[in-house]
Design an enzyme around this catalytic site. Structure first.
Site, PDB file in Angstrom:
ATOM      1  CE1 TYR A 282       0.919   0.043   4.373  1.00 15.36           C
ATOM      2  CE2 TYR A 282      -1.384  -0.428   4.851  1.00 15.36           C
ATOM      3  CZ  TYR A 282      -0.094  -0.221   5.285  1.00 15.36           C
ATOM      4  OH  TYR A 282       0.185  -0.279   6.623  1.00 15.36           O
ATOM      5  CD  GLU A 283      -0.566   5.013   1.880  1.00 13.16           C
ATOM      6  OE1 GLU A 283      -0.648   5.831   0.946  1.00 13.16           O
ATOM      7  OE2 GLU A 283      -1.488   4.813   2.682  1.00 13.16           O
TER       8      GLU A 283
END
Length: 591
Positions: A434-435
């Protein structure tokens, strides 16, 4: 059940002996003397060990539950969240005018490692709120700041970021969520977002969603994306809560780890939203949150490696297995402890050298952010922008790898849930995704950051390493640290030159080597940190420190990194110089 002890001694060492923060000219740093930082770190360490860590397995085994559209966090989470709020921890580095404590970002980073190591899923609720509040602080109007920030800084209201949709992840230009302008200046937001961490829960009276959407008639693709504040509960003019907005949680995702955090599908059905920043400039505003989040995710890689290492070390000292080939070490027992065996030592040294090097790297990065924000240092801002994909990508890749190595120390017991080691690996795994998945981080590093501002920032990094090596070339005892660092930095420069020479005529040559370049860069950064720590510990020993064992241990660990880990830069360079052909030669149909 696993345990956690905050590494406050090591944190103090990095802050004061290595980075010497109290002597810095960054505004606010002169207040950060040893006693002051010790008081903060000790209190944060107690909360991490006594409140958050015991809830970590609870969050993993019980998880979040959804009933009739309401999401309930695991038992104990609400009480722990209340304790965090009372202590002012969510706003430790937020502006005092909005209820924060106004401390530098480096202190928020330091205590953030403790909280994330003790309970990553729990800490995400306040971490995402911090990022959302920072985005409103940077791009909001005066009214928006006054309306949302005091409540968010206190974590009475929490925050989220909403980017991903079912049909698009990284390619946000494909998003379908729409924001229809209304006569009163608001917008009606309609669409579905997925993978929204902390999207719905029972720990705050309101949740402020930051949502990317397209205003009809705007530019196509990513240039037509805008950012909106879409609160779960609408806020009245007097600041009180009003009607429930048309936003709801469709379901909680069942996932590999971070079970204590509610990862939600969020449905926006004509929800009232308010433009944050300029129309069609949403990615510019969202990157304020994403860049902060990426540094926080890099910290998660370090944090999970740290707690996994702590428990693996304790197990290796306690578990009796086999005899030392050089002679019995535990004559009164049926076997010697695991830690006597060279391969176990190798494993533990890899974990230890990574965690301590990564901590120094992360805190150094935090000082660059403080320099950029508190004194307007453009060079620091450029350097940390260059480092962001390295911090996120390298630290999370290696952090996950270290949790697996820690699990390996336990043998079969590491695969059994009651020991808790699998949770660290499962929780660490998401940080690579994620990110911005780590492959995307590598592409960002090579495709954008290297050439940013004419390559000024990467050249500044090379000069920084060169300057350190030159300054310490004649320092007694530093040769064994300076020379490996110089070789590694040369490998990095050679790789960068390769991209410059090959990238224009064959872009795939650069892209095929981007992941290796990110890891090569990461090793050089940790090599620089270990060289700085070696210098600091040698100076402490020469001055007659009252804790020589601590500093001697630092030097031993630095030697390990320089001789066993840093030489990986040559392998990464060889892969980069092999070009795109070995990667791209096989036709897609022949896989």
């Amino acid at each position: 059940m696993p345990s956690y002890t905050a590494p406050s001694k090591d944190m103090q060492y990095v802050l004061h002996d290595v980075l010497n923060i109290a002597a810095s000219d960054i505004p606010g740093y002169s207040d950060l003397d040893r006693d002051f930082t010790a008081a903060i770190l000790d209190e944060a360490g107690k909360i991490a060990a006594e409140v958050l860590s015991p809830l970590n397995p609870v969050g993993d085994t019980v998880g979040c539950k959804m009933e009739n559209g309401v999401v309930y966090t695991p038992p104990g989470f609400k009480d722990a969240f209340a304790q965090m709020k009372v202590g002012g921890w969510p706003g430790i580095d937020m502006p005092e005018e909005f209820g924060g404590q106004g401390l530098p970002y480096v202190m928020g980073t330091a205590v953030g490692e403790y909280f994330s190591a003790a309970n990553q899923a729990f800490t995400m609720y306040q971490g995402l709120t911090h990022g959302a509040a920072s985005t409103i602080l940077a791009h909001g109007t005066a009214d928006q700041k006054a309306t949302y920030l005091p409540k968010m800084v206190a974590c009475d209201w929490t925050g989220t970021m909403n980017l991903t949709e079912p049909h698009c992840g990284t390619d946000l230009g494909l998003m379908r969520t729409r924001a229809e302008p209304q006569a009163d200046g608001s917008y009606k937001v309609t669409g579905q977002k997925i993978f929204i961490s902390a999207g719905e829960h029972d720990m705050a009276e309101n949740i402020v969603h930051l949502v990317l959407a397209k205003i009809p008639g705007g530019p196509e693709g990513i240039k037509g994306v805008s950012l909106f504040i879409v609160p779960k509960v609408l806020v009245n003019d007097d600041g009180s809560l009003g009607a429930r907005n048309a936003v709801s949680c469709g379901k909680i995702e069942e996932k590999m780890g971070i079970h204590g955090n509610a990862t939600c599908v969020m449905n926006y059905d004509g929800a009232t939203g308010y433009l944050l920043g300029e129309a069609h400039k949403g990615m510019r505003a969202m990157f304020t949150m994403m860049n902060e989040a990426r540094l926080g995710v890099g910290m998660q890689g370090l944090a999970q490696a740290e707690i996994a290492f702590q428990n693996a070390l304790a197990y290796a000292k306690d578990r009796l297995q086999g005899r030392d080939v050089t002679g019995v070490k535990n004559p009164d027992g049926p076997a010697d402890p695991l830690i006597v065996h060279p391969d176990i030592r190798r494993n533990l040294m890899e974990q230890k050298s990574f965690a301590e090097g990564a901590r120094a790297f992360l805190l150094w990065g935090a000082t660059l952010i403080d320099a950029a924000h508190r004194k307007g240092d453009g060079a620091a801002d450029g350097l940390v922008s260059l480092m962001t994909p390295v911090i996120k990508g390298f630290l999370t890749d290696k952090g996950f790898e270290m949790t697996v190595q820690a699990q390996q120390i336990y043998g079969g017991h590491g695969y059994i849930e009651e020991w808790g080691m699998s949770q660290f690996a499962r929780d660490a795994r998401i940080a690579m995704i994620y990110e911005g998945a780590n492959g995307v981080q590598a592409l960002d590093l090579v495709g954008r950051k290297l050439a940013q501002d004419g390559g000024k920032h990467v050249m500044a990094f090379f000069d920084l390493v060169k300057g350190f090596c030159n300054d310490n070339a004649e320092t007694a005892g530093m040769g064994e640290f300076v020379e490996p660092l110089k070789r590694a930095s040369k490998d990095l420069q050679t790789a960068a030159m390769y991209f410059m020479a090959e990238g224009m005529k064959n872009p795939n040559a650069a892209l095929a080597g981007s992941y290796d370049f990110m890891h090569l860069f990461g090793h050089v950064c940790l090599g620089l940190m270990w060289a700085k720590m070696a210098r600091a510990s040698q100076a402490a020993l020469a001055a007659g420190t009252d804790d020589p064992v601590f500093h001697q241990t630092k030097l031993v660990t630095a030697r390990f990194y320089m001789t066993r880990q840093l030489p990986m830069t040559a392998t990464h360079l060889a892969r980069i110089q092999a070009g795109a052909e070995p990667v791209m030669a096989l036709e897609a149909a022949n896989f």
